[in-house]
Design an enzyme around this catalytic site. Sequence first.
Site, short mmCIF file in Angstrom:
data_model
loop_
_atom_site.label_atom_id
_atom_site.label_comp_id
_atom_site.label_asym_id
_atom_site.label_seq_id
_atom_site.Cartn_x
_atom_site.Cartn_y
_atom_site.Cartn_z
N ARG A 153 -35.44 -11.88 29.86
CA ARG A 153 -36.84 -11.61 29.50
C ARG A 153 -37.78 -12.38 30.43
O ARG A 153 -38.83 -11.87 30.82
CB ARG A 153 -37.10 -11.97 28.03
CG ARG A 153 -38.49 -11.52 27.56
CD ARG A 153 -38.67 -11.66 26.06
NE ARG A 153 -38.65 -13.05 25.63
CZ ARG A 153 -38.70 -13.45 24.37
NH1 ARG A 153 -38.77 -12.56 23.39
NH2 ARG A 153 -38.67 -14.72 24.05
N LYS A 170 -44.35 -12.54 28.28
CA LYS A 170 -44.50 -13.83 27.58
C LYS A 170 -45.22 -14.78 28.54
O LYS A 170 -44.62 -15.59 29.23
CB LYS A 170 -43.12 -14.35 27.17
CG LYS A 170 -43.19 -15.31 26.00
CD LYS A 170 -41.85 -15.44 25.33
CE LYS A 170 -41.74 -16.72 24.52
NZ LYS A 170 -42.74 -16.88 23.47
N GLU A 206 -48.02 -8.72 14.92
CA GLU A 206 -47.06 -9.82 14.70
C GLU A 206 -47.83 -11.04 14.22
O GLU A 206 -49.06 -10.97 14.07
CB GLU A 206 -46.30 -10.12 15.99
CG GLU A 206 -47.20 -10.49 17.17
CD GLU A 206 -46.44 -10.69 18.48
OE1 GLU A 206 -45.21 -10.81 18.46
OE2 GLU A 206 -47.12 -10.73 19.53
N1 PXG Z 1 -44.25 -13.18 19.11
C1 PXG Z 1 -44.85 -14.09 19.89
C2 PXG Z 1 -46.28 -13.93 20.24
C3 PXG Z 1 -44.11 -15.19 20.34
O1 PXG Z 1 -44.69 -16.12 21.12
C4 PXG Z 1 -42.19 -14.37 19.12
C5 PXG Z 1 -42.96 -13.29 18.73
C6 PXG Z 1 -40.75 -14.42 18.72
O2 PXG Z 1 -39.90 -14.16 19.83
P1 PXG Z 1 -38.47 -14.79 19.98
O3 PXG Z 1 -37.94 -14.20 21.25
O4 PXG Z 1 -38.64 -16.29 20.05
O5 PXG Z 1 -37.66 -14.38 18.82
C7 PXG Z 1 -42.76 -15.33 19.95
C8 PXG Z 1 -41.95 -16.50 20.41
C9 PXG Z 1 -43.65 -22.38 20.50
C10 PXG Z 1 -42.69 -21.27 20.54
O6 PXG Z 1 -43.34 -23.46 21.01
C11 PXG Z 1 -43.13 -19.95 20.45
C12 PXG Z 1 -42.21 -18.93 20.49
C13 PXG Z 1 -40.88 -19.20 20.61
C14 PXG Z 1 -40.44 -20.50 20.72
C15 PXG Z 1 -41.36 -21.55 20.69
O7 PXG Z 1 -44.75 -22.22 19.95
N2 PXG Z 1 -42.71 -17.67 20.38
#
Ligand code: PXG
Length: 288
Positions: A51, A150, A181
């Site tokens: 990703r 991301k 989301e």
């Molecule tokens: N939506 C958004 C906007 C995100 O930033 C997810 C969904 C979930 O995706 P994953 O691939 O993690 O299942 C995210 C992920 C942090 C932090 O430090 C944020 C995320 C992941 C890990 C840490 O705030 N966001």
Amino acid sequence: MKTIYIDGVFYPESEAKVSVFDHGLLYGDGIFEGMRFYNGRVFRLEDHIDRLFDSAKAIALTIPLTKAELTEATLESCRKNNLRDGYIRLVVTRGVGDLGLNPKNCKKATVIIIASAITLYPEELYRNGLTVVTCATRRMAPGALTPAVKSLNYLNNIMAKIEAGDAGEGLMLNEQGYVAECTGDNVFIFKKGELFTPPTSAGALCGITRNVVIGIAREFGTVVHEIDLTRYDLYTADEFFLTGSAAEVIPVVSLDARPIGDGIPGMLTAKFIKRFRELTQASGTPIY
Ligand code: PXG
């Protein structure tokens, strides 16, 4: 003392610094990944690396490492910090340039890897569930910057987080008013035993935890619908939960002051949390 990787060198935390001319800082020009490691293995490492490279491709950023080299540097960051459980933040910025937003002036991307022991949510939230409120700030429109990237531009999610304040987690809608989301997590509901989640085209990140949960549903023979959802669908759901690398799978018990189902974490959600935890403990790329 933490040891942090920057461009091929490991620095003690106090010396781990980037230039004030780095475009990641000046313009939010860059991308990141947040992942977890459990019991000495990095969970879904390959998916996170893939990703990250897709995000880079989408913003025309060249990562100065191969996938294999970045994977090894990530594992080495865990080893250098003697960690078996924790969190990894991978950041790739456009690199050092001048005071102009043209990325052509940035010669080489900056690669940062932070491996840390922090855990993000207290265990009682998994038992008692989260409270969620809808935010007025909309998720980024795909025509502006697709939420599939991301990127280091999290300001609209941060505005939503500020709105949510102490009330709990913030639910974000897209420009059409459909559920996208939460500020850093994907959204799922159960209705009559079937699982529903917004399609990524509604403005949801293609979450890796989301994909794991869809896989668990297949294993359990649970029907999954990736369709547009409104707040009505969430208010009237039997169960509601969020997924993310930081939050894992976490129950939601209320949305905008409406209790979800019986107002306590649901039984199906509990089954998914249990299976998710088994997977995190028993699969992943070995660090040592
Ligand atoms: N939506 C958004 C906007 C995100 O930033 C997810 C969904 C979930 O995706 P994953 O691939 O993690 O299942 C995210 C992920 C942090 C932090 O430090 C944020 C995320 C992941 C890990 C840490 O705030 N966001």
